[in-house]
Design a protein around this motif. Structure first.
Motif, PDB file in Angstrom:
ATOM      1  N   ARG A   9       0.914  -1.294   0.088  1.00  0.00           N
ATOM      2  CA  ARG A   9      -0.006   0.130  -0.061  1.00  0.00           C
ATOM      3  C   ARG A   9       0.951   1.358   0.063  1.00  0.00           C
ATOM      4  O   ARG A   9       0.364   2.156  -0.664  1.00  0.00           O
ATOM      5  CB  ARG A   9      -0.801   0.123   1.034  1.00  0.00           C
ATOM      6  CG  ARG A   9      -1.901  -0.900   1.293  1.00  0.00           C
ATOM      7  CD  ARG A   9      -3.281  -0.784   0.051  1.00  0.00           C
ATOM      8  NE  ARG A   9      -3.404   0.924  -0.123  1.00  0.00           N
ATOM      9  CZ  ARG A   9      -4.168   1.598   0.678  1.00  0.00           C
ATOM     10  NH1 ARG A   9      -4.898   0.925   1.562  1.00  0.00           N
ATOM     11  NH2 ARG A   9      -4.375   3.015   0.338  1.00  0.00           N
ATOM     12  N   PHE A  33      -4.710  -2.297 -16.753  1.00  0.00           N
ATOM     13  CA  PHE A  33      -4.222  -1.027 -16.760  1.00  0.00           C
ATOM     14  C   PHE A  33      -3.440  -0.814 -15.589  1.00  0.00           C
ATOM     15  O   PHE A  33      -3.774  -0.870 -14.585  1.00  0.00           O
ATOM     16  CB  PHE A  33      -5.228   0.004 -17.140  1.00  0.00           C
ATOM     17  CG  PHE A  33      -6.200  -0.558 -18.162  1.00  0.00           C
ATOM     18  CD1 PHE A  33      -7.360  -1.587 -18.095  1.00  0.00           C
ATOM     19  CD2 PHE A  33      -6.164   0.293 -19.488  1.00  0.00           C
ATOM     20  CE1 PHE A  33      -8.071  -1.799 -18.996  1.00  0.00           C
ATOM     21  CE2 PHE A  33      -6.916  -0.114 -20.359  1.00  0.00           C
ATOM     22  CZ  PHE A  33      -7.807  -1.001 -20.349  1.00  0.00           C
ATOM     23  N   TYR A  35      -2.079   2.934 -14.024  1.00  0.00           N
ATOM     24  CA  TYR A  35      -2.211   4.427 -14.079  1.00  0.00           C
ATOM     25  C   TYR A  35      -1.108   5.106 -13.304  1.00  0.00           C
ATOM     26  O   TYR A  35      -0.974   4.390 -11.908  1.00  0.00           O
ATOM     27  CB  TYR A  35      -3.517   4.954 -13.791  1.00  0.00           C
ATOM     28  CG  TYR A  35      -4.573   4.496 -14.916  1.00  0.00           C
ATOM     29  CD1 TYR A  35      -5.339   3.289 -15.012  1.00  0.00           C
ATOM     30  CD2 TYR A  35      -4.786   5.454 -15.848  1.00  0.00           C
ATOM     31  CE1 TYR A  35      -6.191   3.053 -15.847  1.00  0.00           C
ATOM     32  CE2 TYR A  35      -5.877   5.176 -16.906  1.00  0.00           C
ATOM     33  CZ  TYR A  35      -6.491   3.889 -17.021  1.00  0.00           C
ATOM     34  OH  TYR A  35      -7.354   3.506 -17.700  1.00  0.00           O
ATOM     35  N   GLN A  37      -0.925   8.493 -10.619  1.00  0.00           N
ATOM     36  CA  GLN A  37      -1.628   9.577  -9.914  1.00  0.00           C
ATOM     37  C   GLN A  37      -1.016  10.350  -9.140  1.00  0.00           C
ATOM     38  O   GLN A  37      -0.581  10.276  -8.117  1.00  0.00           O
ATOM     39  CB  GLN A  37      -2.904   9.362  -9.376  1.00  0.00           C
ATOM     40  CG  GLN A  37      -3.939  10.216  -9.083  1.00  0.00           C
ATOM     41  CD  GLN A  37      -5.230  10.051  -8.455  1.00  0.00           C
ATOM     42  OE1 GLN A  37      -5.401   8.954  -7.861  1.00  0.00           O
ATOM     43  NE2 GLN A  37      -6.462  10.584  -8.372  1.00  0.00           N
ATOM     44  N   GLY A  40      -3.174  15.712  -6.372  1.00  0.00           N
ATOM     45  CA  GLY A  40      -3.991  16.716  -7.004  1.00  0.00           C
ATOM     46  C   GLY A  40      -4.504  16.616  -8.466  1.00  0.00           C
ATOM     47  O   GLY A  40      -4.991  17.405  -8.888  1.00  0.00           O
ATOM     48  N   GLN A  41      -4.060  15.392  -8.963  1.00  0.00           N
ATOM     49  CA  GLN A  41      -4.408  15.250 -10.429  1.00  0.00           C
ATOM     50  C   GLN A  41      -5.276  14.111 -10.585  1.00  0.00           C
ATOM     51  O   GLN A  41      -5.320  13.244  -9.846  1.00  0.00           O
ATOM     52  CB  GLN A  41      -3.144  15.021 -11.414  1.00  0.00           C
ATOM     53  CG  GLN A  41      -2.221  16.261 -11.235  1.00  0.00           C
ATOM     54  CD  GLN A  41      -2.626  17.318 -11.579  1.00  0.00           C
ATOM     55  OE1 GLN A  41      -3.075  17.549 -12.663  1.00  0.00           O
ATOM     56  NE2 GLN A  41      -2.484  18.754 -10.748  1.00  0.00           N
ATOM     57  N   GLY A  42      -5.779  13.929 -11.797  1.00  0.00           N
ATOM     58  CA  GLY A  42      -6.387  12.768 -12.355  1.00  0.00           C
ATOM     59  C   GLY A  42      -5.282  11.571 -12.588  1.00  0.00           C
ATOM     60  O   GLY A  42      -4.285  12.110 -12.884  1.00  0.00           O
ATOM     61  N   PRO A  43      -5.782  10.217 -12.596  1.00  0.00           N
ATOM     62  CA  PRO A  43      -4.717   9.282 -13.047  1.00  0.00           C
ATOM     63  C   PRO A  43      -4.530   9.529 -14.369  1.00  0.00           C
ATOM     64  O   PRO A  43      -5.182   9.947 -15.281  1.00  0.00           O
ATOM     65  CB  PRO A  43      -5.727   7.897 -12.628  1.00  0.00           C
ATOM     66  CG  PRO A  43      -6.755   8.420 -11.811  1.00  0.00           C
ATOM     67  CD  PRO A  43      -6.940   9.718 -11.917  1.00  0.00           C
ATOM     68  N   PHE A  45      -2.754   7.396 -17.714  1.00  0.00           N
ATOM     69  CA  PHE A  45      -2.540   5.840 -18.156  1.00  0.00           C
ATOM     70  C   PHE A  45      -0.993   5.515 -18.526  1.00  0.00           C
ATOM     71  O   PHE A  45      -0.029   6.434 -19.114  1.00  0.00           O
ATOM     72  CB  PHE A  45      -3.003   5.839 -19.509  1.00  0.00           C
ATOM     73  CG  PHE A  45      -2.546   4.691 -20.340  1.00  0.00           C
ATOM     74  CD1 PHE A  45      -1.989   4.577 -21.546  1.00  0.00           C
ATOM     75  CD2 PHE A  45      -3.491   3.589 -20.041  1.00  0.00           C
ATOM     76  CE1 PHE A  45      -1.388   3.650 -22.266  1.00  0.00           C
ATOM     77  CE2 PHE A  45      -2.908   2.411 -21.011  1.00  0.00           C
ATOM     78  CZ  PHE A  45      -2.288   2.417 -21.869  1.00  0.00           C
ATOM     79  N   LEU A  91      -1.727   3.174  -9.637  1.00  0.00           N
ATOM     80  CA  LEU A  91      -3.294   2.680  -9.563  1.00  0.00           C
ATOM     81  C   LEU A  91      -3.208   1.449 -10.703  1.00  0.00           C
ATOM     82  O   LEU A  91      -2.709   1.787 -11.870  1.00  0.00           O
ATOM     83  CB  LEU A  91      -4.248   3.567 -10.031  1.00  0.00           C
ATOM     84  CG  LEU A  91      -4.526   4.552  -8.877  1.00  0.00           C
ATOM     85  CD1 LEU A  91      -5.475   5.664  -9.386  1.00  0.00           C
ATOM     86  CD2 LEU A  91      -5.128   3.920  -7.382  1.00  0.00           C
ATOM     87  N   GLN A 105     -13.748  -0.348 -16.118  1.00  0.00           N
ATOM     88  CA  GLN A 105     -12.592  -0.524 -15.307  1.00  0.00           C
ATOM     89  C   GLN A 105     -12.588  -0.427 -13.884  1.00  0.00           C
ATOM     90  O   GLN A 105     -13.515   0.494 -13.326  1.00  0.00           O
ATOM     91  CB  GLN A 105     -11.314   0.288 -15.876  1.00  0.00           C
ATOM     92  CG  GLN A 105     -10.929  -0.001 -17.287  1.00  0.00           C
ATOM     93  CD  GLN A 105      -9.815   1.098 -17.715  1.00  0.00           C
ATOM     94  OE1 GLN A 105      -8.972   1.211 -16.870  1.00  0.00           O
ATOM     95  NE2 GLN A 105      -9.769   1.448 -18.824  1.00  0.00           N
ATOM     96  N   HIS A 106     -12.246  -1.467 -13.133  1.00  0.00           N
ATOM     97  CA  HIS A 106     -12.286  -1.557 -11.547  1.00  0.00           C
ATOM     98  C   HIS A 106     -10.789  -1.180 -10.963  1.00  0.00           C
ATOM     99  O   HIS A 106     -10.046  -2.012 -11.582  1.00  0.00           O
ATOM    100  CB  HIS A 106     -13.059  -2.744 -11.050  1.00  0.00           C
ATOM    101  CG  HIS A 106     -14.253  -2.743 -11.724  1.00  0.00           C
ATOM    102  ND1 HIS A 106     -15.338  -2.430 -11.002  1.00  0.00           N
ATOM    103  CD2 HIS A 106     -14.797  -3.521 -12.815  1.00  0.00           C
ATOM    104  CE1 HIS A 106     -16.607  -2.888 -11.617  1.00  0.00           C
ATOM    105  NE2 HIS A 106     -16.364  -3.484 -12.813  1.00  0.00           N
ATOM    106  N   PHE A 107     -10.759  -0.433 -10.006  1.00  0.00           N
ATOM    107  CA  PHE A 107      -9.591  -0.085  -9.726  1.00  0.00           C
ATOM    108  C   PHE A 107      -9.039  -0.528  -8.380  1.00  0.00           C
ATOM    109  O   PHE A 107     -10.060  -0.670  -7.545  1.00  0.00           O
ATOM    110  CB  PHE A 107      -9.439   1.539  -9.342  1.00  0.00           C
ATOM    111  CG  PHE A 107      -9.155   2.161 -10.912  1.00  0.00           C
ATOM    112  CD1 PHE A 107     -10.518   2.490 -11.702  1.00  0.00           C
ATOM    113  CD2 PHE A 107      -8.098   2.739 -11.210  1.00  0.00           C
ATOM    114  CE1 PHE A 107     -10.299   3.222 -12.782  1.00  0.00           C
ATOM    115  CE2 PHE A 107      -7.890   3.389 -12.489  1.00  0.00           C
ATOM    116  CZ  PHE A 107      -8.702   3.585 -13.258  1.00  0.00           C
ATOM    117  N   GLY A 108      -8.093  -0.952  -7.983  1.00  0.00           N
ATOM    118  CA  GLY A 108      -7.482  -1.122  -6.730  1.00  0.00           C
ATOM    119  C   GLY A 108      -7.094   0.044  -6.029  1.00  0.00           C
ATOM    120  O   GLY A 108      -7.196   1.057  -6.565  1.00  0.00           O
ATOM    121  N   ASP A 109      -6.726  -0.021  -4.646  1.00  0.00           N
ATOM    122  CA  ASP A 109      -6.356   0.909  -3.742  1.00  0.00           C
ATOM    123  C   ASP A 109      -5.302   1.804  -4.007  1.00  0.00           C
ATOM    124  O   ASP A 109      -5.022   2.799  -3.498  1.00  0.00           O
ATOM    125  CB  ASP A 109      -6.494   0.702  -2.337  1.00  0.00           C
ATOM    126  CG  ASP A 109      -7.870   0.228  -1.405  1.00  0.00           C
ATOM    127  OD1 ASP A 109      -7.859  -0.393  -0.794  1.00  0.00           O
ATOM    128  OD2 ASP A 109      -8.843   0.560  -2.532  1.00  0.00           O
TER     129      ASP A 109
END
Lengths: 116, 114
Positions: A9, A33, A35, A37, A40-43, A45, A91, A105-109
């Motif tokens: 983690r 996938f 990503y 991050q 303060g930004q979006g993920p 690719f 991510l 898409q499903h993301f991990g922590d």
């Protein structure tokens, strides 16, 4: 498993060290996938696997970044000779199908990587 | 280059208020638009929109897509403190390598005050 699992983690490394981040996708999901991050930004690719094939690595920022998914399930993102700008949350996401088919898409922590 | 712009970047409201979050995009080979909610962990999926004008609804949340004007809105009615999060808008597009990767906006940080 029930969801996408990432480990560790949190990871703290000194500049110049190599790190390896692990992603265990939802069982049976074909697409995987990575990503990045920043705060303060979006993920953003990084790379995409369909089963064990890495079909798109256009988002990898440099040749220090390497990803693999040798058996089409678990994936590892490796960063060599880490630099401070690599500090971010990494991510992993999985999707059931390989082709577009109305599946999200499903993301991990995520793994929070800090380079000192 | 694909681009997704969200507004506002942050928003503070009181419990019970209704909020509207905006997302505009410029993308080649558009396939779908997705909304995610991100608290301190994984972005969790809310909606996937592919067709214009069809509202998707889940409880107090709803969303709609306008493919002509290239935008989407996410509405939250009767906000609760548990709605406090960053709401991410993402567009799925064919990269040409078959990846259908997501391009995200910067997110809207929503804070709901009791």
């Amino acid at each position: 498993g029930a969801g996408v699992s990432q480990s560790p983690r949190y990871k703290v490394a000194k500049r110049g060290q190599d790190v390896a981040l692990r992603c265990d996708p939802i069982s049976g999901h074909v697409s995987l996938f990575w990503y990045q991050q920043a705060l303060g930004q979006g993920p953003e690719f990084l790379t995409y696997f369909q089963n064990e094939a890495q079909l798109d690595k256009s988002g990898l920022p440099s040749d220090r970044f390497f990803a693999e998914r040798p058996e089409g399930s678990v994936s590892t993102l490796k960063i060599q000779r880490t630099q401070q700008e690599d500090s971010a949350v990494y991510l992993c996401a999985s999707r059931q199908t390989g082709e577009y088919s109305n599946q999200p898409q499903h993301f991990g922590d995520g793994t929070r990587l800090s380079i000192l | 280059e694909d681009k997704v712009v969200q507004s506002p970047l942050s928003l503070v409201v009181h419990e019970g208020d209704t909020v509207t979050l905006n997302c505009s995009y410029e993308v080649t080979n558009f396939r779908s638009l997705l909304w995610y909610k991100q608290e301190k962990k994984a972005p969790t999926f809310l909606f996937m929109l592919t067709s214009s004008g069809i509202e998707k609804k889940s409880g107090r949340l709803s969303s709609i897509l306008d493919k002509k004007e290239l935008f989407s809105i996410l509405n939250i009615t009767a906000t609760q403190t548990g709605d406090s999060a960053v709401y991410l808008c993402a567009v799925e597009a064919n990269s040409g390598a078959g990846s259908y990767q997501l391009t995200f906006g910067k997110g809207t940080k929503l804070s709901v005050i009791p």
